[in-house]
Design an enzyme around this catalytic site. Structure first.
Site, short mmCIF file in Angstrom:
data_model
loop_
_atom_site.label_atom_id
_atom_site.label_comp_id
_atom_site.label_asym_id
_atom_site.label_seq_id
_atom_site.Cartn_x
_atom_site.Cartn_y
_atom_site.Cartn_z
CB SER A 1 60.44 11.73 98.53
OG SER A 1 60.52 10.65 97.72
CD GLN B 1 64.35 8.95 100.59
OE1 GLN B 1 63.17 8.57 99.92
NE2 GLN B 1 64.75 8.36 101.64
CB VAL B 2 66.51 16.01 100.54
CG1 VAL B 2 67.53 16.76 101.30
CG2 VAL B 2 66.78 16.21 99.33
CG ASP C 1 62.45 23.78 87.46
OD1 ASP C 1 61.49 24.42 87.01
OD2 ASP C 1 62.47 22.68 88.09
#
Length: 563
Positions: free
Chosen positions: A141, A146-147, A296
């Site tokens: 999240s 969220q996944v 990133d």
């Protein structure tokens, strides 16, 4: 996403959120900023919620740390703003950059039932028609979404990223307030009009708009995969387009090991040194070969698969760097390694922007000191993170602006170096960068490239020569019709013109004064009535007016300091 029309009017409609933002700023010691913006009227209720004890605790923290905590408390929009600002060394001092890099993006998940509703709304069909199974409990999240893990109808396991409900409205409100505050900063805070905070907010809005469109992230994934079609050391998850929209990203689920999980890597029999070496090689290829890189690459966005294969996740933040910037960076690196402060300073200037050119001798002196401080020992012992922040100090000291994409590149390399040394204490990222930098230098003198550049230049010259007669004919035609208008602008003449105007006015004033004295004298001599004590009144009035004008002229001359 943000509307310019009615900025102030719209922000007034969001009074509660505005007050909350200002209260948090006040709570974390930014009351002077709030006072400067002249928005005290928003704090009437907010001040009652501020705990003095809490304020005393925060006073022990640095200003940069207080800013980070305040942004985390204010939620998704401000967390993302802090993350964007952490890549802008041209806008914030180094200590703020370092602190904002620590921003946490973990927030409580929203109910899985809502996630299902969003998916059905986006895809326009029942969720059962898309997924054979969908887990309501999310596996991760963050602030924007969220996944969830799911199984597609064909049996493939997928990771489904679902955007938070109403997150766009929340962000839009915050952006309007931020734009209003940025406008006030430019208006009330001295020097901030140079930094253009309104432009920063506009750029941030554009960046968020892209991050909220999961189709863009999907295209990043596929572009990244195309750059490594036959590379066995890297893996990019597949995108399932039939279940991907602006608010949903459906991709292949990856069951791997985080590279920071040393115990897990060793238990799986994976080679830590090989992983570190491959990670360094991959970031160099992304930057120096393709010019498109994962900006990133921290452990949370990476997974290690069998056979030491590196899998990249979360392609929301990507960086691009053009060939010219890569070549300038190569020149900087070579100049530093060879301890040639002249070449290194020249390359640094090409990599930055500045309102006016700095003192070259002072810049060269600082670059020389930088090299003496860090390049006296083996290159493998260098710490890129330390070097980066020292370089930012030099850039800031000389009022240079480092381009954001260059900072993203250096930050990505520094992150990979830190992870590489965690996996392998002997990891040497400079050694891995060396062949790529040499290749870039060699490409500049490649005969084929020189031929292509000469050919392109020749084509441009021929095109220009071809167009000149037509353009000249058009100019002569307009001149013949009297339609050409020429304007001249003089610069630097304003003080001279102003002085000339004042002198002319004083001369005219003196002439009028002299005329008045002469005229009054003639009237007195002509003995014209009416009289006062045998003196003509008109002549006497003229002398009085002349006296006042003379006194006024004298005062004006004395004020200018010239007689």
């Amino acid at each position: 996403m943000i509307r310019k029309i009615g900025i102030i009017g719209r922000t007034y409609r969001h009074m509660q959120r505005y007050r909350q933002i200002l209260t948090v700023l006040f709570k974390y010691g930014f009351g002077d900023l709030v006072d400067s913006l002249n928005v005290e009227q928003y704090l009437e209720i907010g001040l009652q919620m501020v705990s003095r004890k809490r304020r005393k605790k925060t006073e022990k923290l640095t200003k940069a740390a207080r800013l980070r905590i305040a942004l985390e408390e204010l939620g998704p929009t401000f967390i993302k703003l802090g993350q964007i600002l952490s890549t802008r060394p041209d806008f914030l001092p180094v200590e703020f950059i370092k602190e904002l890099e620590k921003l946490q993006d973990d927030v409580p998940p929203f109910p899985g039932v809502q996630a299902k509703t969003i998916i059905e709304s986006e895809l326009g069909r029942p969720i059962e028609d898309v997924f054979e199974h969908f887990e309501e409990s999310p596996i991760a999240s963050a602030s924007l979404g969220q996944v969830h893990r799911a199984r597609l109808a064909d049996g493939e396991i997928a990771a489904v990223k679902v955007q938070r409900p109403d997150i766009r409205k929340t962000i839009e409100v915050d952006l309007e307030i931020l734009l209003h505050m940025a406008t006030l900063m430019e208006k009330h805070l001295e020097g901030w009009e140079i930094h253009k905070p309104t432009r920063i907010v506009a750029e941030f809005s554009s960046s968020l708009e892209k991050e909220l469109d999961y189709n863009i992230e999907a295209s990043h994934m596929e572009m990244f995969a195309r750059n490594f079609p036959d590379d066995p050391t890297v893996y990019v998850p597949k995108v399932f387009h039939e279940a991907t929209t602006k608010r949903i990203l459906c991709m292949e689920y990856i069951e791997g090991i985080k590279p920071s999980d040393i115990q897990g890597l060793e238990e799986s029999g994976l080679d830590r040194k090989a992983i570190a070496s491959r990670g360094g090689d991959l970031i160099m290829k992304q930057i120096f070969v393709h010019g498109f890189f994962h900006a990133d690459p921290h452990p949370g966005n990476l997974r290690i698969l069998p056979d030491n294969v590196i899998c990249y996740l979360d392609f929301g933040m990507m960086g691009r760097i053009d060939r010219q910037a890569r070549e300038n960076f190569a020149e900087l690196a070579i100049g530093v390694i060879k301890r040639d402060e002249v070449k290194a300073s020249e390359a640094l200037l090409k990599l930055t922007h500045f309102p006016e050119k700095p003192d070259i001798r002072l810049l060269q002196r600082d670059v020389a000191e930088f090299m003496e401080q860090h390049f006296y020992g083996p290159l493998k012992d260098l710490d890129l993170g330390t070097l980066l922040h020292q370089l930012l100090n030099i850039v800031s000291r000389h009022h240079l602006g480092l381009y954001p994409e260059l900072y993203l590149m250096l930050k990505a390399m520094s992150t990979v170096e830190g992870l590489g040394r965690l996996l392998d204490p002997d990891f040497d990222i400079t050694g891995q960068a060396a062949p790529f930098i040499r290749r870039i230098r060699m490409e500049r003198i490649n005969p084929r490239r020189i031929f292509d550049e000469v050919t392109n230049s020749g084509a441009e010259i021929l095109r220009l020569l071809k167009e000149i007669p037509g353009e000249l004919s058009e100019i002569l035609h307009l001149a013949g019709e009297g339609k050409i208008k020429m304007e001249f602008e003089h610069t630097g003449l304003e003080p001279l013109l102003s002085s000339h105007e004042k002198n002319s006015n004083q001369l005219a004033f003196a002439i009028v004064l002299a005329s008045l004295v002469i005229g009054s004298s003639l009237i007195v001599l002509s003995d014209v009535p009416p009289k006062w004590h045998e003196i003509p009144v008109i002549g006497l009035a003229g002398f009085l007016v002349a006296g006042m004008m003379g006194f006024w002229l004298l005062v004006s001359i004395l004020k200018r300091g010239k007689m």
